[in-house]
Design an enzyme around this catalytic site. Structure first.
Site, PDB file in Angstrom:
ATOM      1  N   ARG A  73       0.852  -1.187   0.000  1.00 48.92           N
ATOM      2  CA  ARG A  73       0.000   0.000   0.000  1.00 48.92           C
ATOM      3  C   ARG A  73       0.888   1.238   0.000  1.00 48.92           C
ATOM      4  O   ARG A  73       1.886   1.300   0.705  1.00 48.92           O
ATOM      5  CB  ARG A  73      -0.901   0.038   1.242  1.00 48.92           C
ATOM      6  CG  ARG A  73      -2.037  -0.969   1.171  1.00 48.92           C
ATOM      7  CD  ARG A  73      -2.961  -0.848   2.363  1.00 48.92           C
ATOM      8  NE  ARG A  73      -2.347  -1.321   3.578  1.00 48.92           N
ATOM      9  CZ  ARG A  73      -1.822  -0.567   4.529  1.00 48.92           C
ATOM     10  NH1 ARG A  73      -1.833   0.761   4.423  1.00 48.92           N
ATOM     11  NH2 ARG A  73      -1.289  -1.100   5.613  1.00 48.92           N
ATOM     12  N   TYR A 201      -1.559  -3.293  -6.923  1.00 52.10           N
ATOM     13  CA  TYR A 201      -1.363  -4.020  -5.653  1.00 52.10           C
ATOM     14  C   TYR A 201      -2.692  -4.091  -4.884  1.00 52.10           C
ATOM     15  O   TYR A 201      -3.379  -3.066  -4.714  1.00 52.10           O
ATOM     16  CB  TYR A 201      -0.281  -3.340  -4.795  1.00 52.10           C
ATOM     17  CG  TYR A 201      -0.264  -3.940  -3.406  1.00 52.10           C
ATOM     18  CD1 TYR A 201       0.251  -5.222  -3.206  1.00 52.10           C
ATOM     19  CD2 TYR A 201      -0.863  -3.288  -2.331  1.00 52.10           C
ATOM     20  CE1 TYR A 201       0.182  -5.817  -1.955  1.00 52.10           C
ATOM     21  CE2 TYR A 201      -0.921  -3.877  -1.075  1.00 52.10           C
ATOM     22  CZ  TYR A 201      -0.405  -5.143  -0.900  1.00 52.10           C
ATOM     23  OH  TYR A 201      -0.484  -5.749   0.327  1.00 52.10           O
ATOM     24  N   LYS A 210      -9.682  -2.116   1.960  1.00 54.34           N
ATOM     25  CA  LYS A 210      -9.245  -0.997   2.795  1.00 54.34           C
ATOM     26  C   LYS A 210     -10.025   0.282   2.444  1.00 54.34           C
ATOM     27  O   LYS A 210     -10.366   1.062   3.313  1.00 54.34           O
ATOM     28  CB  LYS A 210      -7.751  -0.755   2.608  1.00 54.34           C
ATOM     29  CG  LYS A 210      -6.891  -1.963   2.920  1.00 54.34           C
ATOM     30  CD  LYS A 210      -7.078  -2.427   4.331  1.00 54.34           C
ATOM     31  CE  LYS A 210      -6.083  -3.509   4.701  1.00 54.34           C
ATOM     32  NZ  LYS A 210      -6.308  -4.022   6.052  1.00 54.34           N
ATOM     33  N   HIS A 230     -10.542  -2.226  11.768  1.00 51.28           N
ATOM     34  CA  HIS A 230      -9.483  -3.085  11.219  1.00 51.28           C
ATOM     35  C   HIS A 230      -9.262  -4.223  12.219  1.00 51.28           C
ATOM     36  O   HIS A 230      -8.277  -4.239  12.953  1.00 51.28           O
ATOM     37  CB  HIS A 230      -8.224  -2.219  11.063  1.00 51.28           C
ATOM     38  CG  HIS A 230      -7.103  -2.864  10.321  1.00 51.28           C
ATOM     39  ND1 HIS A 230      -5.794  -2.476  10.481  1.00 51.28           N
ATOM     40  CD2 HIS A 230      -7.079  -3.855   9.395  1.00 51.28           C
ATOM     41  CE1 HIS A 230      -5.017  -3.207   9.700  1.00 51.28           C
ATOM     42  NE2 HIS A 230      -5.771  -4.056   9.028  1.00 51.28           N
ATOM     43  N   SER A 252      -1.031  -3.923  10.569  1.00 52.74           N
ATOM     44  CA  SER A 252      -0.744  -4.872   9.491  1.00 52.74           C
ATOM     45  C   SER A 252       0.472  -5.733   9.835  1.00 52.74           C
ATOM     46  O   SER A 252       1.457  -5.237  10.386  1.00 52.74           O
ATOM     47  CB  SER A 252      -0.438  -4.111   8.207  1.00 52.74           C
ATOM     48  OG  SER A 252      -1.472  -3.202   7.967  1.00 52.74           O
ATOM     49  N   CYS A 254       0.972  -8.160  12.003  1.00 48.23           N
ATOM     50  CA  CYS A 254       1.278  -8.452  13.416  1.00 48.23           C
ATOM     51  C   CYS A 254       0.677  -9.789  13.820  1.00 48.23           C
ATOM     52  O   CYS A 254       0.532 -10.076  15.008  1.00 48.23           O
ATOM     53  CB  CYS A 254       0.708  -7.373  14.321  1.00 48.23           C
ATOM     54  SG  CYS A 254       1.738  -5.923  14.418  1.00 48.23           S
ATOM     55  N   ASP A 281      -9.483  -9.556   9.081  1.00 46.63           N
ATOM     56  CA  ASP A 281      -8.987  -8.208   8.784  1.00 46.63           C
ATOM     57  C   ASP A 281      -9.962  -7.073   9.106  1.00 46.63           C
ATOM     58  O   ASP A 281      -9.533  -6.012   9.518  1.00 46.63           O
ATOM     59  CB  ASP A 281      -8.596  -8.139   7.294  1.00 46.63           C
ATOM     60  CG  ASP A 281      -7.665  -6.976   6.981  1.00 46.63           C
ATOM     61  OD1 ASP A 281      -6.781  -6.680   7.814  1.00 46.63           O
ATOM     62  OD2 ASP A 281      -7.833  -6.348   5.924  1.00 46.63           O
ATOM     63  N   ASN A 377       6.172  -8.870   1.313  1.00 48.10           N
ATOM     64  CA  ASN A 377       4.726  -8.612   1.383  1.00 48.10           C
ATOM     65  C   ASN A 377       3.995  -9.397   0.294  1.00 48.10           C
ATOM     66  O   ASN A 377       2.963  -8.972  -0.209  1.00 48.10           O
ATOM     67  CB  ASN A 377       4.456  -7.103   1.241  1.00 48.10           C
ATOM     68  CG  ASN A 377       3.024  -6.737   1.616  1.00 48.10           C
ATOM     69  OD1 ASN A 377       2.414  -7.345   2.508  1.00 48.10           O
ATOM     70  ND2 ASN A 377       2.459  -5.751   0.924  1.00 48.10           N
ATOM     71  N   ARG A 379       1.576 -12.269  -1.224  1.00 53.88           N
ATOM     72  CA  ARG A 379       0.245 -12.543  -0.673  1.00 53.88           C
ATOM     73  C   ARG A 379      -0.405 -13.765  -1.304  1.00 53.88           C
ATOM     74  O   ARG A 379      -0.008 -14.219  -2.371  1.00 53.88           O
ATOM     75  CB  ARG A 379      -0.666 -11.331  -0.950  1.00 53.88           C
ATOM     76  CG  ARG A 379      -0.188 -10.026  -0.325  1.00 53.88           C
ATOM     77  CD  ARG A 379      -0.658  -9.915   1.075  1.00 53.88           C
ATOM     78  NE  ARG A 379      -0.166  -8.721   1.739  1.00 53.88           N
ATOM     79  CZ  ARG A 379      -0.806  -8.127   2.740  1.00 53.88           C
ATOM     80  NH1 ARG A 379      -1.969  -8.579   3.164  1.00 53.88           N
ATOM     81  NH2 ARG A 379      -0.285  -7.084   3.346  1.00 53.88           N
ATOM     82  N   GLU A 505       0.109 -20.684  21.009  1.00 49.23           N
ATOM     83  CA  GLU A 505       0.160 -20.506  22.461  1.00 49.23           C
ATOM     84  C   GLU A 505      -0.633 -19.265  22.897  1.00 49.23           C
ATOM     85  O   GLU A 505      -0.972 -19.119  24.071  1.00 49.23           O
ATOM     86  CB  GLU A 505       1.610 -20.405  22.948  1.00 49.23           C
ATOM     87  CG  GLU A 505       2.532 -21.518  22.472  1.00 49.23           C
ATOM     88  CD  GLU A 505       2.094 -22.911  22.905  1.00 49.23           C
ATOM     89  OE1 GLU A 505       1.319 -23.025  23.880  1.00 49.23           O
ATOM     90  OE2 GLU A 505       2.509 -23.892  22.249  1.00 49.23           O
TER      91      GLU A 505
HETATM   92  C1  OXD Z   1      -2.989  -4.608   5.585  1.00 47.71           C
HETATM   93  C2  OXD Z   1      -3.630  -5.761   4.951  1.00 47.71           C
HETATM   94  O1  OXD Z   1      -2.055  -4.036   5.007  1.00 47.71           O
HETATM   95  O2  OXD Z   1      -4.549  -6.321   5.560  1.00 47.71           O
HETATM   96  O3  OXD Z   1      -3.428  -4.243   6.682  1.00 47.71           O
HETATM   97  O4  OXD Z   1      -3.258  -6.111   3.831  1.00 47.71           O
HETATM   98 MN    MN Z   2      -5.157  -5.322   7.353  1.00 46.14          MN
END
Ligand code: OXD
Ligand code: MN
Length: 594
Positions: A73, A201, A210, A230, A252, A254, A281, A377, A379, A505
């Site tokens: 992005r 992209y 988004k 989000h 994003s 994480c 998401d 990145n 996908r 966990e």
């Molecule tokens: C982001 C995604 O960038 O979900 O948050 O792709």
């Molecule tokens: Mn996202």
């Protein structure tokens, strides 16, 4: 008979106007049928937009490569175009609508010559649900069409639902010449319109995601008094068979996707836990007639990050992406399957990298660094319905009731493994002070800490000051508001090693959260909120000492006092628009930390 499959006058006139500007060779309506999808796939294979993968090992799967300058992005080219700059807030790039339309028009003019314009009617949320919103995307990219067919409910049933005068978001996209200097992602919330040009992209061009489901929807949600967030949505079925749903906001990359479909760790599996995935998401949440917050995932697919997806980190995703999946920017193996850094199995000895060049492990680039097989990145786009943990409530029009909201970030220090806010207002503060270290999903310096309230910084379609006020107001509208928590899976020791094993966990922490929601457990009160008593986290089967757990839960007053400085600096950006309640919470935290 009309030459269009609809009598919706506004829709027809907008399509005709857009076609006059973009000058496509043809206009093609996307009906959502299997025949049309196969035809598009064939055309993409012929044109090179898609490479068919090994039909036996990856049936229905394709590989796509984006331009190397178009892999994430582009937040610096993403704008909110409201009449007043103040309405976009300091959290957004702003342009006036007049200047936005003018600049983008220059790029859109004639951009579709030699290509088709596809008309994609799509529904975010189950078709016909009062929770859902309809959009229509016009695009010259077949890759976008095929992705939208996975990520949204698209085609004729949506057009029928729209009728002759239904509201819809006007989404216009063109690849144009995929030039980063001629790329703009513009949102016109006051016109319910999105214009995206110059990119291919996903995050910039799958406009239901988004752009609509977060930036435009957050703007609409404030007006209509609901929340567009989000967030992942997951159900945790306990040993008694009761399912508690939680929504979780993480910046994003994480681990939201991994968390949303985790496989319970052995120790807890014996107890009988089971996870149900609703979304990874986006969550749209409304207060229903029972005074509870109910959530739907407006999407039908996952657009997940490939690197590090493997049987340890996410076995359910490994299952999900074995068929009907579009891979983007991963490595192509000689046997027609795909690979990425951190995938299962052996590292292939050769292949074609994400840029289309022959690849060997450890082959250096011009600076001597090993060339990556897959882009960090890279996908996959894949249907949620294929996920072994897909929720049986995906199609329910009112979604699922939310018991807890979990905020999280990627912090090496400061934030403990988990804490619970004192109440809704404090919880909004906890969300508002979220911060995380930058990852590959955004351009910019990786590792740098950035404030990312509710993980919405890049996605809130209006001023975040007003967004915080909206959150505070929502709390007042609920009889049974969810409890608000904060987690951090990423705390490290002095050697920069993660203290918490993470992945599956993490259910141990979610178990504590759910038990707190059920008032089954006491907790320890600290200046920042409630933390678990060490003995209340079930660590059965996990080799983690009490000392480490204590470190994971420790609150270091000094680093929190330093954190206050960063929070103050961030809050000040909103000047007097920031709700007084957040300054109250700031002062209260400061005095508790003394
Ligand atoms: C982001 C995604 O960038 O979900 O948050 O792709
Ligand atoms: Mn996202």
């Amino acid at each position: 008979m009309s030459k269009y499959p609809t009598h919706h006058k506004k829709l027809i006139s907008w399509i005709e106007k857009s076609a006059r500007m973009c000058k496509p060779d043809r206009i093609i309506w996307v009906d959502g049928s299997g025949e049309q999808k196969s035809l598009l796939e064939k055309e993409c294979v012929f044109s090179g937009e898609l490479i068919p993968l090994n039909g036996e090992r990856l049936p229905g799967c394709f590989l796509h490569r984006t331009d190397p300058n178009d892999v994430a992005r582009t937040e610096h080219l993403t704008y909110i175009c409201t009449r007043k700059k103040r309405d976009a807030g300091p959290n957004n790039n702003w342009m006036s609508p007049r200047s936005g339309y003018r600049k983008a028009k220059d790029i859109f003019t004639g951009s579709m010559t030699g290509r088709n314009m596809y008309v994609i009617p799509f529904s975010m949320g189950p078709v016909g649900s009062p929770f859902s919103k309809i959009g229509v995307e016009l695009t010259d990219s077949r890759y976008v069409v095929l992705n939208m067919l996975v990520m949204t409910r698209a085609g004729s049933p949506v057009l029928a639902q729209l009728g002759t005068d239904g509201e819809f978001t006007k989404c216009l996209h063109s690849l144009a010449d995929v030039d980063v200097n001629r790329r703009l992602i513009l949102h016109f919330p006051e016109d319910n319109t999105i214009w995206s040009v110059g990119s291919g992209y996903g995050g910039n061009v799958l406009l239901g995601k988004k752009c609509l489901a977060l930036r435009i929807a957050s703007f609409i949600a404030r007006k209509e008094k609901w929340l567009a967030e989000h967030m992942l949505i997951m159900g945790i079925e306990d040993p008694a068979g009761r399912i508690r749903y939680i929504a979780g906001a993480f910046p994003s990359a994480c681990g939201k996707t991994n968390l949303a479909m985790l496989l319970p760790p052995e120790g807890l599996k014996k107890k009988g836990y089971r996870i149900w995935t609703v979304g990874d998401d986006i969550a749209w949440m409304r207060v229903d007639s029972d005074g509870t917050l109910w959530a739907i995932n407006p999407e039908t697919g996952f657009f997940g990050v490939a690197p590090n997806t493997n049987s340890q980190t996410n076995p359910n995703m490994v299952e999900t992406i074995k068929k009907n999946t579009i891979y983007t920017n991963v490595l192509l193996k000689p046997d027609g399957t795909v690979w990425w850094e951190g995938a299962d199995g052996e590292i292939p000895q050769r292949g074609i990298d994400w840029q289309g060049n022959p690849w060997k492990p450890q082959a250096p680039d011009k600076d001597g660094k090993a060339i990556l097989g897959a882009h960090p990145n890279s996908r996959f786009t894949t249907p949620i319905a294929q996920c072994p943990t897909a929720s049986f409530r995906m199609e329910q029009h009112h979604g699922v009731p939310i018991s807890a909201i979990v905020f999280g970030g990627r912090r090496r220090h400061v934030a403990p493994l988990v804490y619970e806010s004192f109440n809704w207002q404090h919880g909004v503060f906890v969300g508002a002070i979220m911060a995380s270290e930058r990852t590959a999903a955004q351009y910019g310096k990786q590792g740098e800490v950035r404030r990312d309230p509710m993980a919405m910084l890049p996605f809130c379609g209006y001023s975040m000051a007003s967004y915080f006020t909206h959150w505070l107001e929502m709390g007042k509208r609920m009889k049974h508001a969810p409890r608000i928590f904060h987690v951090n899976w990423f705390r490290t020791d002095e050697h920069n090693k993660f203290l918490w094993p993470g992945y599956r966990e993490n259910l141990r922490v979610l178990e504590w959260i759910v038990d707190r929601c059920d008032n089954k457990l006491d907790a320890v009160e600290t200046p920042i909120g409630f933390i678990p008593k060490v003995e209340d986290l079930d660590l059965t089967g996990l080799n983690l000492s009490r000392v480490i757990l204590e470190r994971l839960l420790a609150i270091d007053r000094k680093s929190w006092q330093e954190e206050l400085e960063g929070i103050k600096h961030f809050f000040k950006l909103f000047k007097k628009d920031l709700p007084a309640e957040l300054w109250q919470e700031f002062e209260a935290l400061r005095s508790r930390l003394k």
